[in-house]
Design a protein around this motif. Structure first.
Motif, PDB file in Angstrom:
ATOM      1  N   HIS A   7       0.829  -1.211   0.000  1.00 24.84           N
ATOM      2  CA  HIS A   7       0.000   0.000   0.000  1.00 24.84           C
ATOM      3  C   HIS A   7       0.862   1.259   0.000  1.00 24.84           C
ATOM      4  O   HIS A   7       0.594   2.215  -0.737  1.00 24.84           O
ATOM      5  N   ILE A   8       1.914   1.260   0.816  1.00 26.10           N
ATOM      6  CA  ILE A   8       2.763   2.451   0.913  1.00 26.10           C
ATOM      7  C   ILE A   8       3.662   2.573  -0.309  1.00 26.10           C
ATOM      8  O   ILE A   8       3.795   3.659  -0.886  1.00 26.10           O
ATOM      9  N   ALA A   9       4.283   1.490  -0.744  1.00 28.25           N
ATOM     10  CA  ALA A   9       5.138   1.560  -1.931  1.00 28.25           C
ATOM     11  C   ALA A   9       4.338   1.966  -3.157  1.00 28.25           C
ATOM     12  O   ALA A   9       4.832   2.698  -4.029  1.00 28.25           O
ATOM     13  N   ALA A  10       3.079   1.533  -3.231  1.00 29.70           N
ATOM     14  CA  ALA A  10       2.236   1.869  -4.382  1.00 29.70           C
ATOM     15  C   ALA A  10       2.041   3.368  -4.530  1.00 29.70           C
ATOM     16  O   ALA A  10       1.767   3.861  -5.630  1.00 29.70           O
ATOM     17  N   ALA A  11       2.190   4.115  -3.428  1.00 25.47           N
ATOM     18  CA  ALA A  11       2.006   5.561  -3.477  1.00 25.47           C
ATOM     19  C   ALA A  11       3.128   6.253  -4.240  1.00 25.47           C
ATOM     20  O   ALA A  11       2.996   7.430  -4.597  1.00 25.47           O
ATOM     21  N   ALA A  12       4.224   5.548  -4.500  1.00 23.39           N
ATOM     22  CA  ALA A  12       5.298   6.074  -5.352  1.00 23.39           C
ATOM     23  C   ALA A  12       5.272   5.418  -6.725  1.00 23.39           C
ATOM     24  O   ALA A  12       5.592   6.050  -7.735  1.00 23.39           O
ATOM     25  N   TYR A  13       4.879   4.138  -6.774  1.00 19.49           N
ATOM     26  CA  TYR A  13       4.820   3.383  -8.033  1.00 19.49           C
ATOM     27  C   TYR A  13       3.486   3.648  -8.743  1.00 19.49           C
ATOM     28  O   TYR A  13       2.717   2.729  -8.979  1.00 19.49           O
ATOM     29  N   ARG A  14       3.203   4.895  -9.096  1.00 16.59           N
ATOM     30  CA  ARG A  14       1.911   5.151  -9.738  1.00 16.59           C
ATOM     31  C   ARG A  14       1.936   6.284 -10.750  1.00 16.59           C
ATOM     32  O   ARG A  14       0.912   6.588 -11.350  1.00 16.59           O
TER      33      ARG A  14
END
Length: 680
Positions: free
Chosen positions: A603-610
């Motif tokens: 969830h947290i990493a996805a906030a950069a991988y988008r």
């Protein structure tokens, strides 16, 4: 990858239980024979930047590509979702260190306008009109097809309704998608054109086989080329590139949704337990134009319902002209520089057009089981979407509708509002010299003026296949990319002593053995100052961990509602990061790859991988991986088998990516180089 580290070490270090129980939907009998059959070597579902990049690279490699999208525009974020302001880190932009197709897109935009930033926005070096982005990218794909002698089959206004999955002998997991049934809609005679109604008004019709008063449906059967295949192999690949992880929901491959539980891998999580209902907010963007004279600004009938939500958010942002120019996508004429709270921008003048994408504005941020947008597995079962013919896209229509109303209400707040939910009275002033741009020839290309599809920041995220370091399934986690100081007292006090010790062991490299065994105090070791380096990296990205958190209570617009407590703790700067191929290969199905926001991230990493360039990089990797797998007669997971340096298929894939201008790592990436400050 972890040549000198034993399996037992990693199993002890990363002990997160994972349920792999899944449901395979049964393919329905369609109500009539398919109207047409289309053969593809690569079926790309989702025409956003990840899907476009997949098609671009596959076409250059001479493949036949079928590309579908629920809208009639290609480009996703830059077109149909209206977020036509490229999110880029300044260091990466200064070096122009992007995939070749993304660089070509940037160049084509500059050539089209004769300038790199036609909007003179200050959030990006390039802000432009969404309708133009579709035109430019569509031509870029056509050029790639001609150059590579590939074949592009573009299917706008098309959704996948059913998949046929079969067990294949002598294959990896034994399951492959062998057929996809799609529905393409077009207006009935003597009815309004497409893009007259909002997505919430047409989405359920779009997923229904039968013709309606609004739409005539064409049923399309996608199949692989009718030619022999090697035993256990595939003669086509499906790339999941939708905005919400739609095929992930439909096939029920192992995945996560929303908040991950707090652990040594996700230590900044806002919850000790999983919460699938709290995903990042989605946004219907719109365009507004500055006028010389005040305009009538009638209040929408639903405005008072949403008015308690809107705000400039922070005192340093509480200026209308600053917000207007933040994502201004067209600058009509030159004007002088002005500033507010240290931020400089050119003064808005009549004819300027701004695209709005604002957290306490047209963001819609539901976070409960009553209003979450993306249905969980349990909700899909309850709504019958796993039943034969029951798939309806996996979204809550009512939440889409409320997101649309919230966006229209935000425009009215900008031009006529006098309240501010976060800053109080006396801050917001009316700004009536504006019009809300509508029409098929408007920047958003819709009669209603909203983007054709909402900008999605987070969807379903797969869990990749297990390996030595990830015995419960591969995932890129918070600690793999974040610059956060994990020796902060918060982590010592919030994590259990065992979790804290494992966290420091994971971050301390080879000293992890002594930390884990208790020989070394966790606070005595030096943590790495770089992101995790992956031997199967096939792409790159760099952006801050940027949160638009869900709201605490139902409904989103409830007066006094607050953001979910602790959700922003994980946000902040990130190191330049890689896209591992392991994050793009789902469990259970052997001939599917995942590109875009649904790769295996937390969830947290996805906030950069988008963001834009990441989506392109992941799509480029998917296109080349699928093309090489076809040429070699192998399945994607075979690129990741065994030790990376001994896997010739993987090494050849990485070499092909690099040689073609699709970087798999940033300059000077090495386990021996811990100084990554130049890429801050």
């Amino acid at each position: 990858m972890y040549r000198f580290i034993s399996k037992d070490f990693w199993r002890k270090l990363i002990a997160i239980p994972l349920s792999l129980v899944s449901v395979t939907p049964v393919m329905a009998s369609i109500p009539r024979n398919a109207d047409r059959t289309e053969e593809c070597e690569i079926l790309v579902v989702g025409g956003g930047l990840a899907g476009a990049a997949t098609a671009y690279e596959a076409l250059l490699m001479g493949k036949t590509v079928c590309l579908t999208d629920i809208t009639d525009w290609v480009g996703g974020q830059i077109s149909s979702q209206g977020t036509s302001a490229l999110d880029e880190r300044s260091t990466q932009r200064q070096e122009l260190f992007f995939p070749r197709g993304y660089l070509e897109l940037r160049s084509n935009l500059e050539k089209f306008y004769g300038r790199s930033n036609p909007g003179e926005c200050w959030v990006s070096s390039s802000c432009f009109l969404p309708r133009d982005a579709h035109t430019i990218l569509e031509k870029q794909l056509q050029d790639a097809a001609r150059k590579g002698k590939g074949t592009l089959k573009w299917f706008p206004n098309t959704v996948i309704k059913d998949l046929k999955i079969e067990t294949v002998a002598n294959a990896g997991t034994g399951q492959q998608i062998v057929e996809a049934i799609a529905i393409q809609h077009q207006p009935q005679p003597n009815t309004p054109p497409l893009n007259t109604e909002t997505l919430s008004q047409i989405i359920e019709d779009a997923y229904t086989y039968e013709d309606s008063a609004r739409f005539k449906k064409n049923i399309i059967r996608f199949t692989p080329p009718q030619k022999p295949r090697k035993e256990g192999k595939a003669n086509w690949f499906i790339v999941e590139a939708t905005e919400t992880g739609e095929l992930i929901g439909l096939t029920d491959v192992p995945h996560r949704l929303g908040i991950d539980p707090r652990s040594e891998l996700e230590p900044s999580s806002s919850s000790a337990t999983p919460d699938p209902y709290c995903t990042q907010g989605f946004t219907y963007t719109f365009a507004m134009e500055k006028t010389a004279e005040p305009q009538p600004q009638p209040e929408p009938p639903f405005y008072q319902q949403y008015a308690p939500y809107y705000s400039y958010e922070l005192p340093r942002l509480a200026d209308f002209d600053l917000v207007f120019t933040y994502r201004r996508i067209w600058k009509e004429q030159p004007s002088e520089m002005v500033s507010f709270q240290g931020i400089s921008f050119t003064k808005p003048t009549p004819g300027d057009i701004s695209m709005q994408n604002w957290t306490w504005g047209n963001d819609y941020r539901p976070g409960t089981s009553r209003d979450n947008l993306i249905y969980t597995k349990e909700q899909l079962q309850q709504t019958g979407q796993f039943n034969p013919g029951g798939w309806m896209g996996g979204l809550r229509t009512e939440t889409l509708r409320k997101g649309e109303e919230n966006a229209i209400g935000f425009y009215h707040w900008l031009v006529a509002g006098t309240t501010d939910s976060q800053l109080g009275d006396g801050v917001k002033k009316p700004n009536p010299n504006h019009i809300f741009l509508k029409g098929l020839d408007s920047p958003m290309g819709t009669v209603h003026g909203l983007s054709k599809y909402p900008y999605m920041r987070e969807g379903r995220r797969i869990i990749g296949r297990p390996n030595y370091a990830h015995p419960n399934g591969f995932v890129v986690n918070e600690i793999d990319i974040s610059r956060r100081n994990y020796k902060d007292d918060y982590y010592r006090q919030t994590l259990t002593p065992e979790q804290y010790r494992r966290l420091q062991a994971l971050l301390s490299g080879l000293e992890g053995f002594s930390v884990l065994s208790g020989q070394t105090d966790p606070d005595d070791v030096k943590n790495r100052t770089r992101s995790t380096i992956y031997p199967d990296a096939v792409g790159i990205g760099h952006y801050a961990i940027d949160f638009h958190p869900c709201m605490t209570e139902y409904p989103h617009e409830k007066p006094g509602n607050t953001e979910r407590e602790g959700e922003r703790r994980g946000q902040g700067q990130a190191y330049p990061f890689q896209i591992p191929l392991s994050a793009m290969i789902p469990q259970k199905i052997d001939n599917m790859l995942v590109a875009g926001k649904s790769i295996a991230t937390s969830h947290i990493a996805a906030a950069a991988y988008r963001v834009h360039s990441f989506e392109w990089s992941s799509g480029a990797a998917a296109g080349i991986t699928a093309s090489m797998a076809l040429q070699r007669g192998i399945l994607p997971y075979e690129f990741t088998e065994g030790f990376a340096f001994r896997n010739k298929n993987l090494q050849d894939l990485k070499a092909t990516l690099e040689k073609s201008g699709n970087p798999t790592q940033f300059p000077n990436t090495s386990i021996f180089n811990s100084d990554w400050d130049d890429w801050r």
